[in-house]
Design an enzyme around this catalytic site. Sequence first.
Site, PDB file in Angstrom:
ATOM      1  N   ILE A 172       0.573   0.028   3.711  1.00 12.31           N
ATOM      2  CA  ILE A 172      -0.042  -0.344   2.523  1.00 12.31           C
ATOM      3  C   ILE A 172      -1.084   0.494   1.880  1.00 12.31           C
ATOM      4  O   ILE A 172      -2.010   1.035   2.850  1.00 12.31           O
ATOM      5  CB  ILE A 172      -0.649  -1.927   2.709  1.00 12.31           C
ATOM      6  CG1 ILE A 172      -1.167  -2.355   1.110  1.00 12.31           C
ATOM      7  CG2 ILE A 172      -1.649  -1.830   3.789  1.00 12.31           C
ATOM      8  CD1 ILE A 172      -1.437  -3.673   1.421  1.00 12.31           C
ATOM      9  N   SER A 173      -1.029   1.030   0.694  1.00 17.79           N
ATOM     10  CA  SER A 173      -1.838   2.013   0.405  1.00 17.79           C
ATOM     11  C   SER A 173      -3.280   1.951   0.321  1.00 17.79           C
ATOM     12  O   SER A 173      -3.507   0.762   0.247  1.00 17.79           O
ATOM     13  CB  SER A 173      -1.335   2.556  -0.978  1.00 17.79           C
ATOM     14  OG  SER A 173       0.023   3.155  -1.108  1.00 17.79           O
ATOM     15  N   GLN A 174      -4.008   2.933   0.431  1.00 15.62           N
ATOM     16  CA  GLN A 174      -5.638   2.830   0.473  1.00 15.62           C
ATOM     17  C   GLN A 174      -5.904   2.127  -1.059  1.00 15.62           C
ATOM     18  O   GLN A 174      -5.263   2.671  -2.114  1.00 15.62           O
ATOM     19  CB  GLN A 174      -5.926   4.232   0.533  1.00 15.62           C
ATOM     20  CG  GLN A 174      -7.664   4.475   0.474  1.00 15.62           C
ATOM     21  CD  GLN A 174      -7.922   5.788   0.677  1.00 15.62           C
ATOM     22  OE1 GLN A 174      -7.196   6.543   0.833  1.00 15.62           O
ATOM     23  NE2 GLN A 174      -9.285   6.028   0.696  1.00 15.62           N
TER      24      GLN A 174
END
Length: 221
Positions: free
Chosen positions: A67-69
Amino acid sequence: MRKKSIEKKYQTALNDLINYLKNSRFLNDKKVEDAFRNIPRHEFVPSSELDYAYYNEPLPIKKNQTISQPAVVSRMTEWLDIKQGQKILEIGTGSGWQTAILSYLVGQGTVYSVEIKSELVKFARENLEKLGVDNVDVILSDGSIGYSKASPYDRIMITAACTEIPLPLLDQLADGGLLIAPVGDSSQSLVLLQKTKKGIVEIKNESHYVFVPLLGKFGKK
């Protein structure tokens, strides 16, 4: 979408994250801030990662994906300049958090999100259902070829690294539409493109990003 208030134990962490993003100039748009506040990130991470849900870090989900930053999600979302009622194509659904943020911003519009891994499709659909998100279609397919059935799209977001933008995605972008993608090999530049009557024009470019690779026919085999 059903409004779901964030649990008190996460509220302080969310406020701290938003303050950090604003102070570091990764969050500048009130609409995007509202999306962050209304789409709880902890609903999209595995139970093993709940304590880190509001850290400004990418987190592992399933099948070697992340899950992206939050800073990256904010940057990409703001650059894409999403309007109410638009039709958006997202390549790489992952956990569905970025998808849900896009869905919040388009309102009565629609998000088509294409994911190549069936386990992630199931995970994302379950996460979106928890929040009552009803303007998203999560599709199990090769995102590198896009989703021509619903094209053209006002906005296209590619959430995985590509050495070059797949031509099918440029073809599926509407005239005047915007496309954002991380482009490069071991390190990528975040690139914002616009489709104009004169062709594809680069609007913005920012280096030093690292994404998992795009898979599929026009990505990593």
